[in-house]
Design a protein around this motif. Structure first.
Motif, PDB file in Angstrom:
ATOM      1  N   VAL A 211     -14.433  26.298  -0.496  1.00 33.82           N
ATOM      2  CA  VAL A 211     -14.033  26.185   0.915  1.00 33.82           C
ATOM      3  C   VAL A 211     -12.979  27.234   1.234  1.00 33.82           C
ATOM      4  CG1 VAL A 211     -13.000  24.698   2.654  1.00 33.82           C
ATOM      5  CG2 VAL A 211     -14.564  23.730   0.967  1.00 33.82           C
ATOM      6  N   TYR A 212     -12.061  27.411   0.310  1.00 38.10           N
ATOM      7  CA  TYR A 212     -11.029  28.430   0.492  1.00 38.10           C
ATOM      8  C   TYR A 212     -11.671  29.810   0.664  1.00 38.10           C
ATOM      9  CZ  TYR A 212      -7.292  31.688  -0.594  1.00 38.10           C
ATOM     10  OH  TYR A 212      -6.411  32.721  -0.538  1.00 38.10           O
ATOM     11  N   GLU A 213     -12.633  30.102  -0.196  1.00 39.09           N
ATOM     12  CA  GLU A 213     -13.311  31.395  -0.113  1.00 39.09           C
ATOM     13  C   GLU A 213     -14.016  31.568   1.222  1.00 39.09           C
ATOM     14  OE1 GLU A 213     -14.287  31.588  -4.912  1.00 39.09           O
ATOM     15  OE2 GLU A 213     -15.911  31.355  -3.468  1.00 39.09           O
ATOM     16  N   MET A 214     -14.587  30.473   1.722  1.00 42.17           N
ATOM     17  CA  MET A 214     -15.278  30.549   3.002  1.00 42.17           C
ATOM     18  C   MET A 214     -14.296  30.889   4.122  1.00 42.17           C
ATOM     19  SD  MET A 214     -17.849  27.329   2.397  1.00 42.17           S
ATOM     20  CE  MET A 214     -18.740  27.345   3.942  1.00 42.17           C
ATOM     21  N   PHE A 215     -13.136  30.267   4.090  1.00 42.19           N
ATOM     22  CA  PHE A 215     -12.125  30.597   5.090  1.00 42.19           C
ATOM     23  C   PHE A 215     -11.675  32.047   4.950  1.00 42.19           C
ATOM     24  CE2 PHE A 215     -11.453  26.012   5.851  1.00 42.19           C
ATOM     25  CZ  PHE A 215     -11.333  26.033   7.229  1.00 42.19           C
ATOM     26  N   GLU A 216     -11.612  32.499   3.709  1.00 42.89           N
ATOM     27  CA  GLU A 216     -11.187  33.869   3.443  1.00 42.89           C
ATOM     28  C   GLU A 216     -12.149  34.862   4.109  1.00 42.89           C
ATOM     29  OE1 GLU A 216      -9.177  35.523  -0.689  1.00 42.89           O
ATOM     30  OE2 GLU A 216     -11.169  34.646  -0.770  1.00 42.89           O
ATOM     31  N   VAL A 217     -13.435  34.611   3.917  1.00 43.26           N
ATOM     32  CA  VAL A 217     -14.433  35.490   4.533  1.00 43.26           C
ATOM     33  C   VAL A 217     -14.391  35.353   6.052  1.00 43.26           C
ATOM     34  CG1 VAL A 217     -16.900  35.907   4.796  1.00 43.26           C
ATOM     35  CG2 VAL A 217     -15.943  35.537   2.523  1.00 43.26           C
ATOM     36  N   MET A 218     -14.278  34.110   6.502  1.00 46.32           N
ATOM     37  CA  MET A 218     -14.206  33.872   7.952  1.00 46.32           C
ATOM     38  C   MET A 218     -13.038  34.652   8.547  1.00 46.32           C
ATOM     39  SD  MET A 218     -15.436  31.443  10.356  1.00 46.32           S
ATOM     40  CE  MET A 218     -15.758  32.761  11.535  1.00 46.32           C
ATOM     41  N   ALA A 219     -11.898  34.649   7.864  1.00 43.88           N
ATOM     42  CA  ALA A 219     -10.715  35.355   8.365  1.00 43.88           C
ATOM     43  C   ALA A 219     -11.015  36.835   8.539  1.00 43.88           C
ATOM     44  CB  ALA A 219      -9.547  35.159   7.403  1.00 43.88           C
ATOM     45  N   GLU A 220     -11.708  37.385   7.565  1.00 42.72           N
ATOM     46  CA  GLU A 220     -12.029  38.807   7.636  1.00 42.72           C
ATOM     47  C   GLU A 220     -12.962  39.098   8.807  1.00 42.72           C
ATOM     48  OE1 GLU A 220     -10.476  40.390   5.225  1.00 42.72           O
ATOM     49  OE2 GLU A 220     -11.161  42.445   5.575  1.00 42.72           O
ATOM     50  N   LEU A 221     -13.977  38.254   8.955  1.00 44.46           N
ATOM     51  CA  LEU A 221     -14.937  38.489  10.031  1.00 44.46           C
ATOM     52  C   LEU A 221     -14.289  38.284  11.401  1.00 44.46           C
ATOM     53  CD1 LEU A 221     -18.215  36.876   8.635  1.00 44.46           C
ATOM     54  CD2 LEU A 221     -17.578  39.282   8.751  1.00 44.46           C
ATOM     55  N   GLU A 222     -13.444  37.282  11.514  1.00 43.78           N
ATOM     56  CA  GLU A 222     -12.770  37.064  12.796  1.00 43.78           C
ATOM     57  C   GLU A 222     -11.841  38.235  13.096  1.00 43.78           C
ATOM     58  OE1 GLU A 222     -11.928  33.911  14.804  1.00 43.78           O
ATOM     59  OE2 GLU A 222     -13.325  32.520  13.846  1.00 43.78           O
ATOM     60  N   GLY A 223     -11.164  38.709  12.057  1.00 42.75           N
ATOM     61  CA  GLY A 223     -10.308  39.871  12.250  1.00 42.75           C
ATOM     62  C   GLY A 223     -11.104  41.045  12.779  1.00 42.75           C
ATOM     63  N   MET A 224     -12.266  41.234  12.208  1.00 41.90           N
ATOM     64  CA  MET A 224     -13.144  42.314  12.654  1.00 41.90           C
ATOM     65  C   MET A 224     -13.550  42.111  14.105  1.00 41.90           C
ATOM     66  SD  MET A 224     -16.802  43.322  11.008  1.00 41.90           S
ATOM     67  CE  MET A 224     -17.793  44.653  11.708  1.00 41.90           C
TER      68      MET A 224
END
Lengths: 224, 224
Positions: free
Chosen positions: B75-88
């Motif tokens: 779940v942590y990893e999913m948030f990590e990726v989500m953060a990157e995509l949202e940042g983009m």
DNA sequence: GTCAAGATTTTTGTATACAAGAGCCATGGT
DNA sequence: ACCATGGCTCTTGTATACAAAAATCTTGAC
């Protein structure tokens, strides 16, 4: 290995799509596929459902499944996202890579060098995949690895086209070298930027991509 | 609207999963679901296949479908990726937003403010989704928007848990304010960083997340 | 000769039937 | 009393049957 037939079917059809056997826009007849694979329509449909969820095929109600044929704009966007994710994987890899990760990365890089020297683009295409997968693994983020692998797979046909562009293979390999160095030296920003620009379709490469796409379409006879 | 039943079924089941009606780890009995929705097993299976391709359920051969129950790490990893995509998405939105995008973003932000003032976390939860969607739209990248929406949806249950943490709503809204300003002023790096840290599960928030996850598991009786 | 409307055929969508594996319970042996 | 083995049941996986919609072909009118 896989007990269930629809896993194999999904992979087979997906493979057919990314290798270009089933062309973009092509209609996938359930009965035909069923005959071809020697099964009934049921598992074929289940496989197509999965591919539709991934976004590789589109199922229009009562009109069957077709291989999706993304507009150039969409393909560009996919590379854009891929670039960001690869950059992220690179940054994480720079921080987290283990001894084995380094070894795998260097080995993959060497294989790429051999492919470049042999001037076989198909071989480079193959070794390049392993190189990138090594980075995903080194990121030590299972989810990111999954996402990258999926997207990488989906972009396969377009990457193959890209490699045809003159000198792309050499330039790609040079970029690999910089990426390897950044990752191994723990340079997170360097790895991120290196991979971002390596993957992104920038400047001339966008034109090349569009040109290749329309060439292919013309060849398959769906455009003037 | 949707001619086909399996689209509706997929959405219904997916909804049941992200709202928590079907709990993580729960087995999804095909016959039971078929009865419940008043259809045969066939379209149910097709819906489950799609959900399995998305990663929401896992289908183990001959043992049926279960709602995936990702480990906290995952779940942590999913948030990590989500953060990157949202940042983009934020960075692109800062560059590309139109008048309508700005208006939609500001409107969503105002709705969030009202929700904060009313102190209703459920309401904030809802308005927050609209706020984030407005950013995806403003990115003007159809593919990115799709990816963000999918992942956002998948993380729904966990986000809901996160909002329960004391003061998270207020802090979240303050961060929204900074993000809005960055986007509207065309500050790409600010928007990217603002969204990244807004979404990422950093520092204490990781502990909160894990605590919430294990609470839920304990409640559902699958752990000591 | 061309276009349109109806009939025919093909193909999808759903239900049902059947086979086979997984899980469960009971019975018997130690 | 406990464990193992065998059978029974339940569930999944695949095939087939049937209904309905789309595509195609045919026929007739202009």
């Amino acid at each position: 290995m896989s007990e269930n037939i629809f896993y194999k079917l999904r992979d087979d059809i997906e493979n057919g799509i990314v290798t270009g056997e089933f062309e973009p826009g092509e209609r996938l007849d359930e009965t035909q596929l069923a005959m071809r694979f020697g099964v009934s329509r049921t598992p074929i449909r289940e496989a197509l459902m999965q591919l539709s969820a991934i976004g590789l095929v589109e199922i229009r109600p009562r009109r069957g499944a077709v291989v999706v044929d993304p507009a150039p704009q969409r393909v560009y966007e996919m590379f854009e996202v891929m670039a960001e994710l690869e950059g992220m994987a690179g940054a994480l890899a720079a921080r987290r890579h283990t001894e084995e990760d380094s070894a795998a990365l260097l080995a993959a890089h060497e294989k790429c060098r051999e492919a470049v020297l042999s001037e076989e683009t198909d071989r480079y295409y193959y070794e390049n995949e392993i190189f990138h997968r090594a980075i995903y693994t080194a990121s030590h983020s299972g989810f990111l690895e999954e996402q990258c692998t999926t997207l990488h797979r989906r972009l396969r046909p377009y990457r193959r086209l890209q490699l045809r562009v003159r000198n792309r293979m050499k330039v790609s390999f040079r970029e690999h070298g910089e990426i390897v160095e950044a990752i191994l030296s723990g340079n997170t920003d360097g790895a991120r930027e290196g991979l971002r620009s390596h993957v992104a379709v920038q400047g001339d490469r966008f034109g090349d991509l569009v040109a290749n796409l329309s060439n292919r379409e013309r060849r398959s006879g769906r455009l003037g």
